[in-house]
Design a protein around this motif. Sequence first.
Motif, PDB file in Angstrom:
ATOM      1  N   HIS A 288       0.772  -1.161  -0.009  1.00  0.00           N
ATOM      2  CA  HIS A 288       0.095  -0.157  -0.098  1.00  0.00           C
ATOM      3  C   HIS A 288       0.858   1.400  -0.196  1.00  0.00           C
ATOM      4  CE1 HIS A 288      -3.094   2.934   1.220  1.00  0.00           C
ATOM      5  NE2 HIS A 288      -4.041   2.146   0.639  1.00  0.00           N
ATOM      6  N   TRP A 289       0.246   2.227  -0.462  1.00  0.00           N
ATOM      7  CA  TRP A 289       1.061   3.533  -0.472  1.00  0.00           C
ATOM      8  C   TRP A 289       1.540   4.104   0.752  1.00  0.00           C
ATOM      9  CZ3 TRP A 289       4.162   6.500  -3.591  1.00  0.00           C
ATOM     10  CH2 TRP A 289       4.360   7.687  -3.108  1.00  0.00           C
ATOM     11  N   SER A 290       0.628   3.727   1.758  1.00  0.00           N
ATOM     12  CA  SER A 290       1.136   4.461   3.197  1.00  0.00           C
ATOM     13  C   SER A 290       2.019   3.730   3.696  1.00  0.00           C
ATOM     14  CB  SER A 290      -0.077   4.068   4.009  1.00  0.00           C
ATOM     15  OG  SER A 290      -1.384   4.810   3.667  1.00  0.00           O
ATOM     16  N   GLU A 291       2.420   2.095   3.473  1.00  0.00           N
ATOM     17  CA  GLU A 291       3.682   1.633   3.720  1.00  0.00           C
ATOM     18  C   GLU A 291       4.847   2.133   3.035  1.00  0.00           C
ATOM     19  OE1 GLU A 291       4.956  -3.004   4.237  1.00  0.00           O
ATOM     20  OE2 GLU A 291       3.034  -2.547   3.359  1.00  0.00           O
ATOM     21  N   TRP A 292       4.588   2.383   1.602  1.00  0.00           N
ATOM     22  CA  TRP A 292       5.945   2.998   0.906  1.00  0.00           C
ATOM     23  C   TRP A 292       6.168   3.962   1.521  1.00  0.00           C
ATOM     24  CZ3 TRP A 292       7.339   7.249  -1.969  1.00  0.00           C
ATOM     25  CH2 TRP A 292       8.341   6.978  -2.636  1.00  0.00           C
ATOM     26  N   TRP A 293       5.121   4.994   1.795  1.00  0.00           N
ATOM     27  CA  TRP A 293       5.604   6.631   2.159  1.00  0.00           C
ATOM     28  C   TRP A 293       6.400   6.370   3.646  1.00  0.00           C
ATOM     29  CZ3 TRP A 293       5.743  11.228   0.402  1.00  0.00           C
ATOM     30  CH2 TRP A 293       5.770  12.399   1.133  1.00  0.00           C
ATOM     31  N   ASP A 294       6.103   5.311   4.544  1.00  0.00           N
ATOM     32  CA  ASP A 294       6.547   5.270   5.626  1.00  0.00           C
ATOM     33  C   ASP A 294       7.877   4.669   5.719  1.00  0.00           C
ATOM     34  OD1 ASP A 294       6.309   4.926   8.892  1.00  0.00           O
ATOM     35  OD2 ASP A 294       6.894   2.903   8.096  1.00  0.00           O
ATOM     36  N   GLN A 295       8.159   3.859   4.675  1.00  0.00           N
ATOM     37  CA  GLN A 295       9.595   3.280   4.475  1.00  0.00           C
ATOM     38  C   GLN A 295      10.579   4.041   3.981  1.00  0.00           C
ATOM     39  OE1 GLN A 295      10.703   0.404   5.774  1.00  0.00           O
ATOM     40  NE2 GLN A 295      12.654   0.524   4.713  1.00  0.00           N
ATOM     41  N   PHE A 296      10.144   4.842   2.968  1.00  0.00           N
ATOM     42  CA  PHE A 296      11.160   5.491   2.073  1.00  0.00           C
ATOM     43  C   PHE A 296      11.297   7.130   2.289  1.00  0.00           C
ATOM     44  CE2 PHE A 296      10.273   1.656  -0.123  1.00  0.00           C
ATOM     45  CZ  PHE A 296      11.468   1.063  -0.343  1.00  0.00           C
ATOM     46  N   VAL A 297      10.029   7.705   3.073  1.00  0.00           N
ATOM     47  CA  VAL A 297      10.252   9.072   3.284  1.00  0.00           C
ATOM     48  C   VAL A 297       9.962   9.574   4.798  1.00  0.00           C
ATOM     49  CG1 VAL A 297       8.781  11.079   2.851  1.00  0.00           C
ATOM     50  CG2 VAL A 297       9.098   9.506   1.057  1.00  0.00           C
ATOM     51  N   GLU A 298       9.048   8.874   5.303  1.00  0.00           N
ATOM     52  CA  GLU A 298       8.868   9.198   6.785  1.00  0.00           C
ATOM     53  C   GLU A 298      10.286   8.836   7.776  1.00  0.00           C
ATOM     54  OE1 GLU A 298       6.338  10.529   8.605  1.00  0.00           O
ATOM     55  OE2 GLU A 298       5.551  11.112   6.933  1.00  0.00           O
TER      56      GLU A 298
ATOM     57  N   LEU B  82      13.350  11.027   6.774  1.00  0.00           N
ATOM     58  CA  LEU B  82      13.372  12.502   6.893  1.00  0.00           C
ATOM     59  C   LEU B  82      12.982  12.715   8.345  1.00  0.00           C
ATOM     60  CD1 LEU B  82      11.326  13.780   3.920  1.00  0.00           C
ATOM     61  CD2 LEU B  82      13.694  14.004   4.564  1.00  0.00           C
ATOM     62  N   ALA B  83      12.843  11.661   9.421  1.00  0.00           N
ATOM     63  CA  ALA B  83      12.615  11.832  10.736  1.00  0.00           C
ATOM     64  C   ALA B  83      13.692  12.741  11.473  1.00  0.00           C
ATOM     65  CB  ALA B  83      12.012  10.533  11.540  1.00  0.00           C
ATOM     66  N   GLY B  84      14.646  12.481  10.960  1.00  0.00           N
ATOM     67  CA  GLY B  84      15.832  13.528  11.872  1.00  0.00           C
ATOM     68  C   GLY B  84      16.628  14.238  10.993  1.00  0.00           C
ATOM     69  N   ALA B  85      15.942  14.374   9.712  1.00  0.00           N
ATOM     70  CA  ALA B  85      16.664  15.480   8.876  1.00  0.00           C
ATOM     71  C   ALA B  85      16.633  16.757   9.153  1.00  0.00           C
ATOM     72  CB  ALA B  85      15.958  14.914   7.518  1.00  0.00           C
ATOM     73  N   ASP B  86      17.666  17.498   8.985  1.00  0.00           N
ATOM     74  CA  ASP B  86      17.594  19.048   9.339  1.00  0.00           C
ATOM     75  C   ASP B  86      16.679  19.695   8.312  1.00  0.00           C
ATOM     76  OD1 ASP B  86      19.226  20.334   6.862  1.00  0.00           O
ATOM     77  OD2 ASP B  86      19.942  18.223   7.270  1.00  0.00           O
ATOM     78  N   HIS B  87      16.369  20.911   8.628  1.00  0.00           N
ATOM     79  CA  HIS B  87      15.227  21.745   8.160  1.00  0.00           C
ATOM     80  C   HIS B  87      15.508  21.773   6.366  1.00  0.00           C
ATOM     81  CE1 HIS B  87      12.260  24.799   7.284  1.00  0.00           C
ATOM     82  NE2 HIS B  87      13.309  25.710   6.881  1.00  0.00           N
ATOM     83  N   ASP B  88      16.653  22.194   5.998  1.00  0.00           N
ATOM     84  CA  ASP B  88      16.763  22.490   4.491  1.00  0.00           C
ATOM     85  C   ASP B  88      16.637  21.307   3.905  1.00  0.00           C
ATOM     86  OD1 ASP B  88      17.424  25.115   5.202  1.00  0.00           O
ATOM     87  OD2 ASP B  88      19.503  24.959   5.274  1.00  0.00           O
TER      88      ASP B  88
END
Length: 926
Positions: free
Chosen positions: A202-212, A215-221
């Motif tokens: 499902h798309w929600s699983e893809w988004w959690d794995q490859f984006v969430e 990016l959880a600890g990424a800096d602002h920029d």
Amino acid sequence: MTSPFDPLRDQLLGAAEALADGPAALPEILAGIVDDVDHALREPLEIFPVCHHSPASALAMLRRLRAKQPKVVYLELCEDLRPLLTELRNCRLPVALQAFASELDGFPKESAPLSVIAPITEASAEYQAIAYALDTPGVELVLVDRSTDHVFQWQPDVSSPSGNPEPEEDLHGDAVGVEIGDLRPRFAELEEHLLHHGRVRHWSEWWDQFVEQPLAGADHDTYRQVMVLIGSLFRRLAPHDTRRFASDEDRERYMWTRIREHLAASGTDPADCLYICGAFHAASRVPEAGSAPGTPDFAITPRTATTWLYGLIPSSHSAIESQFGLAPGSVSIAAATWQKQLGRLRLTPFRLDGQKGTGRKSKKALPAPVAVAEPVTDHLTGYLAGPPVLDGLDEEELRGWCVDIVRLARRNGYLSSTADAIAVFETSILLAGMRGRARPTPYDFQDAAVTCIEKDTVPGRRDVRRLCEILLGGDRIGQVGYEALPPLARDVHDRLAPLGLNLEQRSIQRALLDLFAQPELAACSQLLWMLRYLLPDQAVRPIMGSRKLGEKHIQESWDLDIGRHQRSIIELGYEGVTVEQVLEQRLRRDAWDPKATAATALKAVENSLLFLESPRLTDELGARAIELLSAERTVDGAPDVLRRIRRLLGHYRATAPVLPAWCERFVTAGYAHYCTLLPTAFVDEDTGVRQVGAMLGFLFSMESLALSLGCDRTQLEIAVRQSHPEAPAKVALLWASLHQLGVLPLADLRTRVADLLGNPLVVPSVPQYVSGFVQALEPVPRLAPFVVETLSRVFAQLPDPVLLPWLPNLITTLKQQAAELVPVLTREAGRTFPGSLAALDSWTAPWNAPARSRPAATGVPVGPAGAVAVLLAGHRPAADAVAELIGCPGEWAPAEVASGVDADAVARLLVAYPQAVEGVADLVGA
């Protein structure tokens, strides 16, 4: 002009040239997404891209608000929902902002009601911005998206607002969902490609794995550039839909126009502002986005004259998932991820002061804002070149999940053990490795739990996948506080307070009302019955007691589930200030609906008598019933009309000295109306026997009242004589009508039935005649003995090939169309047939008994000539007294003459006593 993203653009173009067999538009797309990122970052007004209900967006928003501390926050949300935001303090999240319109002006009437909802959860960037702006002094929150009226103005098909054929969660219903950051590919092939290569379902699983997670600890920029890049990619790869793309651009022009208007009016420096919008809109290239001098403002169309009502309704994780097409459990997993990341990063989220269900608010002051304007640098190249930095295997977390799911499964009937917990642990790691993941995700854990614990059957109401969702956060359901409720909902809580129940509790509560010992609870009982009529069935359910005309109970018992049906009560508040007002409006709406019938109006009349003490309303609804009855050209609703008008007449005769004027007019209008339609209904194939029987029932049962009000019985006689049905059941109804009018004696009716049974050509259709006679009990109830006799003769004389196939049809017909007539037949059969088995051997059916011994009690009278002789012979003292009174001594004839059975017995008796005949004639004035 040199851009920091030029090396990345050249690198992507070189990769596109290396793909000789790639799409021709690939270089343009790759270069375009880099240009979009560069364009968005160069805006004087900082654009903050977000995704709806994304923990990564909420974390980045939290850090950015603490670092920058903007003075003005522009939020992509319907601008007319702004007054509702302060009421979030009185609610327990998740809740939804709602705009509701039931009376439309400017939209198609058939599309009513219109509803727009915007769900708010704590793990969302918009809530963090709202909490920061409302609780930070000197900060202004401005909503810049289209108004709810414009949402439907710009929608292609207003009559189907949801645009989603799938059934949706009841908490949101068919409302249009407004979300910030709808980041999902509009190109079906792209989404399928991403899901396939990402090894997810499902798309929600893809988004959690490859984006969430990355990016959880990424800096602002890095966060901003990656989110704008994703939004630009999905925007450019969307299929060419001119209408939808133009609507998106109009929405972006609308928001930038509102921003420019506010900046010009307030004089705020754009550097002190923050514009929060979806990543899809952050990559916009509309002219207004550049805020170029001399650029004309977007022409915003005026709102329609529709009156919109606003309020807060409870929401839930499952409702949000259903509304926006997310995977089941994804919002609960996002909430759990949000809480975990807050603890890991040691961040304190913004929460509204007084917010329910969020714990104690932190009183720690914000640090000084960072005022250094850093130049735009390229963070994308390094981010895209290297692998994502993901957390490693957290064995303690996974072990806790496995132990808890086994414990939860055992509570729900599964035969799970410690071995299953070990199996789930190992299988989760195995699945994550097969799918190329550094650590098992909640989705891997769900699959492993289903594989290891769930067997062939589910022992309880919840399967293992649902248990995993409960374990990882559950379906959290929000609640609107008392202070944020509309006046009607607060009035309901106040009026039900004497019951001593916590109506905000989300469980079924039993209310016991002893109206004899506590007469003050009668008002609560009345309100509960009105809510029973207005709300869904499970919200207010009577266990003991009923509300019908002529009934009065001294004890009642109720099951109340108002807490879980809070949305329904809130939406009642959009229709009126009190429950009585809403009920009156509903009754009027039902009676004046274009599809309303006379039966519908009579039902509204009955409900007005049951729930509202308003003679004026009852008279108006009764007049409407007369109007609808006179305009009807069919008799489909005749059974319902007859049942309801009988009940209403009985109520008025028992409670009022005289009938209301509308009742009298309804009877006279109905008498004339049904007399007019009767001949046509008898021959119309589309009109059923039940409907014709109900018409005749109305005419015969209301005949005395109608004649007293000025109707002419000749009209009914003419209508019956003009009826010439061909269907056997309707022929039987006509014979019963003729008998009721005195045209067809019972002896002749019995003769006709005997002729039917004796005619071999008509025998197959005899059961249909019998069905007609059964239906005739409605207009002519005194035919019950004859119907019992007819049924007995049919069972005795019809051959089995005809009788047996007809019996199921007879039972079905009686159950569906004449259920109330079965007790009449049963009682009559009980009076006719013997009550014991011993008496059955010597019992003779009354219709088979000889004429001399036939008792009058059987309902089958003896012949007219023999009746007079038997009467005189049985009462000789009375006859002698009359003879002496008129001066005639008289002598009794022999016994055989007095009890004569021949047809001339009366003539001989009168000729034998001429003086008595003349004396009786003089006595009666003949």
